[in-house]
Write a protein that holds these residues in place. Structure first.
Motif, PDB file in Angstrom:
ATOM      1  N   PRO A   1      43.234  31.759  35.131  1.00  0.00           N
ATOM      2  CA  PRO A   1      43.979  32.751  35.916  1.00  0.00           C
ATOM      3  C   PRO A   1      43.343  33.046  37.269  1.00  0.00           C
ATOM      4  N   LEU A   2      42.026  32.861  37.374  1.00  0.00           N
ATOM      5  CA  LEU A   2      41.349  33.082  38.645  1.00  0.00           C
ATOM      6  C   LEU A   2      41.796  32.057  39.687  1.00  0.00           C
ATOM      7  N   VAL A   3      41.977  30.816  39.260  1.00  0.00           N
ATOM      8  CA  VAL A   3      42.466  29.767  40.160  1.00  0.00           C
ATOM      9  C   VAL A   3      43.915  30.044  40.551  1.00  0.00           C
ATOM     10  N   ALA A   4      44.724  30.493  39.592  1.00  0.00           N
ATOM     11  CA  ALA A   4      46.122  30.820  39.898  1.00  0.00           C
ATOM     12  C   ALA A   4      46.202  31.943  40.929  1.00  0.00           C
ATOM     13  N   LYS A   5      45.326  32.927  40.809  1.00  0.00           N
ATOM     14  CA  LYS A   5      45.309  34.025  41.781  1.00  0.00           C
ATOM     15  C   LYS A   5      44.943  33.510  43.169  1.00  0.00           C
ATOM     16  N   TYR A   6      43.970  32.600  43.230  1.00  0.00           N
ATOM     17  CA  TYR A   6      43.583  32.036  44.523  1.00  0.00           C
ATOM     18  C   TYR A   6      44.778  31.358  45.192  1.00  0.00           C
ATOM     19  N   PHE A   7      45.502  30.529  44.442  1.00  0.00           N
ATOM     20  CA  PHE A   7      46.622  29.811  45.038  1.00  0.00           C
ATOM     21  C   PHE A   7      47.779  30.744  45.373  1.00  0.00           C
ATOM     22  N   SER A   8      47.955  31.800  44.594  1.00  0.00           N
ATOM     23  CA  SER A   8      48.965  32.798  44.945  1.00  0.00           C
ATOM     24  C   SER A   8      48.636  33.425  46.294  1.00  0.00           C
ATOM     25  N   ASP A   9      47.369  33.771  46.481  1.00  0.00           N
ATOM     26  CA  ASP A   9      46.939  34.354  47.760  1.00  0.00           C
ATOM     27  C   ASP A   9      47.042  33.335  48.891  1.00  0.00           C
ATOM     28  N   TRP A  10      46.740  32.070  48.578  1.00  0.00           N
ATOM     29  CA  TRP A  10      46.772  31.020  49.604  1.00  0.00           C
ATOM     30  C   TRP A  10      48.205  30.761  50.076  1.00  0.00           C
ATOM     31  N   ILE A  11      49.142  30.685  49.109  1.00  0.00           N
ATOM     32  CA  ILE A  11      50.549  30.484  49.473  1.00  0.00           C
ATOM     33  C   ILE A  11      51.036  31.643  50.336  1.00  0.00           C
ATOM     34  N   LYS A  12      50.645  32.854  49.941  1.00  0.00           N
ATOM     35  CA  LYS A  12      51.042  34.044  50.695  1.00  0.00           C
ATOM     36  C   LYS A  12      50.486  33.988  52.119  1.00  0.00           C
TER      37      LYS A  12
END
Length: 281
Positions: free
Chosen positions: A113-124
């Motif tokens: 989930p930590l990696v998913a959060k990173y990519f969510s922030d990156w896409i944003k």
């Protein structure tokens, strides 16, 4: 046909010499079989085999509430734009064709989930499409179907099989055909789920990747046919995401190879060994 008698796109097979028609599989769910030199008996049978394989992974859609799927299985986490989330919450599939997609147009899922959060922030931060993003839990509606369906773990060094969406539709179609051909050569046919080890992101676009260098991380790539036939998602609140990160609720794809029947070619085993990564085969 769809407009005439409301036939499902999933019930259709398109045999076509034009590789660009593959986009109909990604967007609509029509099984696409490329016939570069015209239709032959072997290609006709191949198309039917792939179509039947897609039918075999179908689990009925009963709405987006998880309780409707008693045999569901958590398979990862993904940070996505709101438009994609809303399509998936209706039992559909992602349509986005702008985000970087190194293994083709698909849903990219993390076991951490930590990696998913990173990519969510990156896409944003990069503002691909809708800039509002949410991390979602990704489930298979039926865990038994998920465990049995085709899966492949590809080596990261096969760069000729990767996609660069900024190069246009013809390149995307070419890379899809090339990748599907390589995967078939490893003994895995469509529809399949693809796994790979992704290089560390380090610092990119002002965001620090949460895993120290040079460690790689796992990615899972789920194409449209599987999205629509087998997935259900659940939006995570910030509190739920933070709790999952705190509890280290990692699915650990490298420990799922046997349980999920993931095919691991010798090239991939060599790639693991090169990076001194321990894997349970």
């Amino acid at each position: 046909m769809h407009g005439y008698d409301n036939a499902s796109y999933m019930d259709m097979i398109l045999y076509d010499h034009d590789k660009l028609s593959s986009i109909l599989e990604m967007l609509k769910g029509v099984t696409f079989q490329h016939c570069p030199n015209g239709l032959t008996w072997d290609l006709y049978q191949t198309g039917l085999y792939i179509w039947r394989g897609t039918k075999a992974i179908h689990s009925p859609w009963h709405g987006h509430h998880l309780t409707a799927y008693p045999n569901r299985k958590l398979i990862g986490y993904s940070g996505m734009d709101i438009g994609s989330i809303e399509l998936l919450e209706k039992g559909g599939r992602r349509h986005d064709r702008t985000e970087p997609s190194r293994w083709g147009l698909a849903m990219y899922v993390a076991d951490d989930p930590l990696v998913a959060k990173y990519f969510s922030d990156w896409i944003k931060k990069k503002s691909f499409g809708d800039s509002k993003t949410i991390v979602c839990e990704i489930y298979a509606r039926d865990g038994a179907i998920w465990d049995k369906m085709h899966k492949i773990w590809v080596p990261d060094n096969r760069h000729e099989l990767k996609t660069h969406v900024d190069k246009g539709d013809e390149h995307i179609a070419d890379s899809d055909l090339k990748r599907d051909g390589a995967v078939a050569g490893w003994g895995v046919s469509r529809p399949y789920v693809l796994f790979c080890r992704h290089p560390n992101m380090n610092t990119r676009d002002g965001l620090q990747f949460p895993i120290p260098e040079p460690a790689r991380f796992n990615e899972m790539v789920i194409y449209g046919q599987t999205q629509e036939n087998l997935l259900v998602i659940k939006r995570m609140t910030d509190d739920q995401l933070n709790q999952a990160i705190k509890k280290k609720a990692n699915v650990h794809y490298r420990h799922k190879i046997r349980e999920w029947h993931i095919k691991v070619p010798e090239e991939t085993k060599a790639d693991f060994a090169k990076h001194n990564e321990k894997v349970e085969f």
